[in-house]
Design a protein around this motif. Sequence first.
Motif, PDB file in Angstrom:
ATOM      1  N   MET A   1       0.807  -1.308  -0.087  1.00 59.19           N
ATOM      2  CA  MET A   1       0.525  -0.521   0.521  1.00 59.19           C
ATOM      3  C   MET A   1       1.157   1.616  -0.531  1.00 59.19           C
ATOM      4  O   MET A   1       0.835   2.216  -1.185  1.00 59.19           O
ATOM      5  CB  MET A   1      -0.973   0.042   1.011  1.00 59.19           C
ATOM      6  N   ALA A   2       1.880   1.208   1.223  1.00 63.51           N
ATOM      7  CA  ALA A   2       2.828   2.482   0.770  1.00 63.51           C
ATOM      8  C   ALA A   2       3.772   2.616  -0.993  1.00 63.51           C
ATOM      9  O   ALA A   2       3.364   3.995  -0.934  1.00 63.51           O
ATOM     10  CB  ALA A   2       3.606   2.313   1.904  1.00 63.51           C
ATOM     11  N   LYS A   3       3.831   1.116  -1.043  1.00 63.82           N
ATOM     12  CA  LYS A   3       4.465   1.861  -2.542  1.00 63.82           C
ATOM     13  C   LYS A   3       3.861   2.627  -3.137  1.00 63.82           C
ATOM     14  O   LYS A   3       4.618   3.594  -4.181  1.00 63.82           O
ATOM     15  CB  LYS A   3       5.001   0.147  -2.826  1.00 63.82           C
ATOM     16  N   TYR A   4       2.212   1.937  -3.617  1.00 65.90           N
ATOM     17  CA  TYR A   4       1.408   2.507  -4.882  1.00 65.90           C
ATOM     18  C   TYR A   4       1.068   3.847  -4.079  1.00 65.90           C
ATOM     19  O   TYR A   4       1.154   4.831  -4.809  1.00 65.90           O
ATOM     20  CB  TYR A   4      -0.533   1.772  -4.335  1.00 65.90           C
ATOM     21  N   LEU A   5       1.021   4.447  -2.707  1.00 65.56           N
ATOM     22  CA  LEU A   5       1.005   5.782  -2.775  1.00 65.56           C
ATOM     23  C   LEU A   5       1.970   6.631  -2.984  1.00 65.56           C
ATOM     24  O   LEU A   5       2.091   7.431  -3.371  1.00 65.56           O
ATOM     25  CB  LEU A   5       0.719   5.660  -0.893  1.00 65.56           C
ATOM     26  N   ALA A   6       3.683   5.738  -1.935  1.00 59.61           N
ATOM     27  CA  ALA A   6       4.662   6.152  -3.062  1.00 59.61           C
ATOM     28  C   ALA A   6       4.460   7.292  -4.370  1.00 59.61           C
ATOM     29  O   ALA A   6       5.078   8.008  -4.468  1.00 59.61           O
ATOM     30  CB  ALA A   6       5.883   6.186  -2.475  1.00 59.61           C
ATOM     31  N   GLN A   7       4.183   6.065  -5.175  1.00 56.11           N
ATOM     32  CA  GLN A   7       4.202   5.848  -6.841  1.00 56.11           C
ATOM     33  C   GLN A   7       3.135   6.838  -6.923  1.00 56.11           C
ATOM     34  O   GLN A   7       3.513   7.617  -8.295  1.00 56.11           O
ATOM     35  CB  GLN A   7       4.583   4.759  -7.282  1.00 56.11           C
ATOM     36  N   ILE A   8       2.064   7.267  -6.585  1.00 53.00           N
ATOM     37  CA  ILE A   8       0.764   8.909  -6.957  1.00 53.00           C
ATOM     38  C   ILE A   8       1.725   9.711  -6.506  1.00 53.00           C
ATOM     39  O   ILE A   8       1.318  10.885  -7.424  1.00 53.00           O
ATOM     40  CB  ILE A   8      -0.224   7.763  -6.338  1.00 53.00           C
TER      41      ILE A   8
END
Length: 132
Positions: A1-8
Amino acid sequence: MAKYLAQIVVLGAQVVGRAFTKALRQEIQASQAAAQRAGGGKRGAKAAATNSLMGMTTEEAQKILNVSKLDEEAVNKQYEHLFKVNDKAKGGSFYLQSKVVRAKERLDQEIVASKEAASRKSINQGEEKPGT
């Protein structure tokens, strides 16, 4: 989840950065084009400074007062008409009345400058060059 948030977040920052640089480039091109239209060099810089000080260009002022050339009589006639039509007591708009006043001020300044330039030109033409 944190990975996707960082990508966004990174993707969003890239999009905003690109949009900002594109807007900045367009603004630079627009200001260069305006300086060229104003005559470039010292004359263009003076025109840009006057536009900045007065808050509107000569073209904008002419459009507001609906005059095609810098004729003092036509400017005064249009000013009087538009000022009366936009009187707040008669149901007009104070904002529009203010724009009409600022447009007249700007055109009056241009008319004075053109008269001064014409008088300088006539004085210079009247002088003879020594030794010729």
